[in-house]
Design an enzyme around this catalytic site. Structure first.
Site, PDB file in Angstrom:
ATOM      1  N   LYS A 266       0.836  -1.206   0.000  1.00  0.00           N
ATOM      2  CA  LYS A 266       0.000   0.000   0.000  1.00  0.00           C
ATOM      3  C   LYS A 266       0.867   1.252   0.000  1.00  0.00           C
ATOM      4  O   LYS A 266       1.897   1.304   0.676  1.00  0.00           O
ATOM      5  CB  LYS A 266      -0.919  -0.017   1.225  1.00  0.00           C
ATOM      6  CG  LYS A 266      -1.950   1.120   1.259  1.00  0.00           C
ATOM      7  CD  LYS A 266      -2.844   0.986   2.481  1.00  0.00           C
ATOM      8  CE  LYS A 266      -3.865   2.100   2.561  1.00  0.00           C
ATOM      9  NZ  LYS A 266      -4.728   1.994   3.765  1.00  0.00           N
TER      10      LYS A 266
ATOM     11  N   SER B  28      -9.667  -0.009   7.200  1.00  0.00           N
ATOM     12  CA  SER B  28      -9.128   0.083   5.844  1.00  0.00           C
ATOM     13  C   SER B  28      -8.481  -1.183   5.305  1.00  0.00           C
ATOM     14  O   SER B  28      -8.070  -1.221   4.147  1.00  0.00           O
ATOM     15  CB  SER B  28      -8.122   1.233   5.763  1.00  0.00           C
ATOM     16  OG  SER B  28      -8.786   2.465   5.913  1.00  0.00           O
TER      17      SER B  28
ATOM     18  N   SER C 279      -9.683   2.338   3.025  1.00  0.00           N
ATOM     19  CA  SER C 279      -8.849   3.066   2.078  1.00  0.00           C
ATOM     20  C   SER C 279      -7.946   2.164   1.246  1.00  0.00           C
ATOM     21  O   SER C 279      -7.418   2.560   0.225  1.00  0.00           O
ATOM     22  CB  SER C 279      -7.973   4.074   2.825  1.00  0.00           C
ATOM     23  OG  SER C 279      -7.070   3.398   3.699  1.00  0.00           O
TER      24      SER C 279
END
Length: 467
Positions: free
Chosen positions: A61, A160, A136
């Site tokens: 990420k 997330s 997210s």
């Protein structure tokens, strides 16, 4: 030909160890998959070159620092930033021979529930590209489900990792706060942020957790972690499973989601678990409001460092104050601006005690309420997301509707507890996630329960449209 859609990390490791494939062949297979499908899914913000080696590829990420590789946190204010150091989790995956495929898309500064807040455009759900992958960490979840990576690293502040894993049909762990180092993570809310694994199976998730977890002298919040046990048991005998009423009967839970989670709970009982009802009334009633005071307050402090002086975007101006104002106006998107303003207000003189201080007291109540539930149960279960993946743009104009996507994941995050998403079926052709919550440092219990249910449910993690 390697089928990256069905290849788990454990299977890939076996192929490499037996010499049935080479590291170069494995890397090439994922590179070809990215070429074929990422144009539609937009999982990656940056792809890495093959630097050689025999390890398994991994997606990371884009809030996790990677030396020499762009790390933008999905924001224009960090566009082009290349860290000169690795995050601790990056160091640890590299030390285990894992090879970074690239950096995955994220809501800007990990602020969002759909990945639509990325400054570089949204990611798409592999099950239906007209829908969001969650957020997210939608890029990491979509990459794993779309066969573009065998596993990935995400970060979780209020859901997330768990929520996008639910919407994309993969396994995702938000670890106990303090079990994984935050050193080198682009900060959102420091008392909540936690890095964790996203994978196709519970065993892959457990293995990757074992790689990244443990004390780190560069993060004083980290603790010693029990040795990770890769789960093998296929029954739940001796385990007590609690079903919080408020998290399973909430009016916002879609009927299809409710039905599949109820079926999974019945299955847990068939596997030998002792199932009973419990209650977390304050956690559900006040968790969301509490989170949206504490997280923005910490964000307003953490994001103050983006002033155009030290790194990232800098807008020209006649003086320092004008330069900072222009830089932040151009560099931050609407959601970070919204949260910075909310957090700054909550921390301002005359309001601190009424808002941030009061929210911290409520957070203590939430933690105690969970602790009381764990006196009677080993694991709590609920839906991970109240709904299946929604259409792109469906909630973009309504921040409150978007925030409600994390209604069921936030309370345990506020309490610093581990949570595991396990797919439990399809509703209208889209994945539904089962959330397993345990007390602090109970990851091995979550892995055991998740593995047993995973085996019994028999969920096919390959998106129907790609089979």
């Amino acid at each position: 030909m390697i089928d990256t859609l069905r290849l788990t990390a454990e299977e890939a490791r076996g192929l490499l160890e037996r010499g049935e494939i080479s590291g170069a062949e494995l890397w090439s297979a994922y590179a070809e998959a990215i070429d074929a499908r990422d144009g539609e899914l937009h999982c990656f913000l940056h792809r890495c070159d093959d630097e050689g080696g025999e390890g398994i590829p991994i997606a990371v990420k884009d809030v996790i620092s990677t030396r020499g590789i762009p790390t933008t946190a999905g924001s224009k204010i960090l566009e082009g930033y290349r860290p000169v150091f690795d995050a601790t989790v990056t160091e640890r995956v590299k030390a285990h021979g894992l090879r970074i495929l690239g950096k995955t898309n994220t809501d800007e500064f990990a602020m969002g529930s759909s990945t639509e807040n990325s400054a570089y455009g949204p990611s798409h759900n592999p099950w239906d590209p007209s829908r969001v992958p969650g957020g997210s960490g939608g890029g990491s979840a979509a990459a794993v489900s779309g066969g573009l990576a065998p596993w990935a690293l995400g970060s979780d502040t209020g859901g997330s990792i768990k929520q996008p894993s639910a919407l994309c049909g993969n396994v995702g762990l938000r670890p106990t706060y303090g079990t994984v180092s935050r050193y080198g993570i682009v900060a959102f809310a420091s008392s909540l942020d936690q890095v964790g694994p996203v994978a196709k199976t519970v065993r892959d998730c457990a293995y990757l957790y074992s790689v990244i977890s443990g004390r780190d002298e560069r993060d004083s919040t980290t603790v010693d972690v029990p040795a990770t046990e890769l789960p093998t048991a296929e029954d739940l005998k001796g385990l007590r499973v609690g079903v919080p009423r408020e998290m399973n009967e909430h009016e916002g839970i879609a009927p299809g989601v409710r039905a599949l989670v109820h079926k999974a709970i019945e299955l847990a009982e068939e596997l030998g678990a002792e199932v009973g009802e419990c209650s977390l009334p304050r956690s559900v009633d006040y968790g969301l409001a509490c989170y949206y005071l504490i997280a923005p307050a910490e964000a307003s402090s953490n994001l103050a460092r983006y002033d155009g002086v030290r790194y990232g975007l800098r807008e020209g101006a006649d003086n320092y104050y004008e330069m900072v104002e222009r830089t932040r106006d151009a560099g931050f998107g609407d959601e970070p601006k919204r949260r910075i303003m909310l957090g700054t207000y909550a921390l301002s003189a005359g309001y601190y005690d009424a808002y941030y201080g009061q929210a911290q007291k409520v957070r203590t109540v939430i933690a105690r309420e969970h602790a009381a539930a764990f006196e009677d149960f080993d694991v709590l279960v609920s839906p991970t997301s109240p709904t299946v993946a929604f259409k792109l743009g469906e909630k973009a104009a309504n921040p409150l509707a978007m925030y409600l996507s994390d209604l069921l994941t936030i309370p345990s995050c506020m309490a610093g507890l581990p949570g595991l998403n396990v797919p439990c079926g399809l509703s209208d052709g889209l994945p539904v996630g089962l959330q397993l919550i345990g007390p602090q440092l109970s990851e091995n219990t979550l892995f055991r329960v998740g593995h047993a249910l995973e085996r019994a449910i028999g969920f096919d993690f390959v998106p129907e449209r790609l089979r």
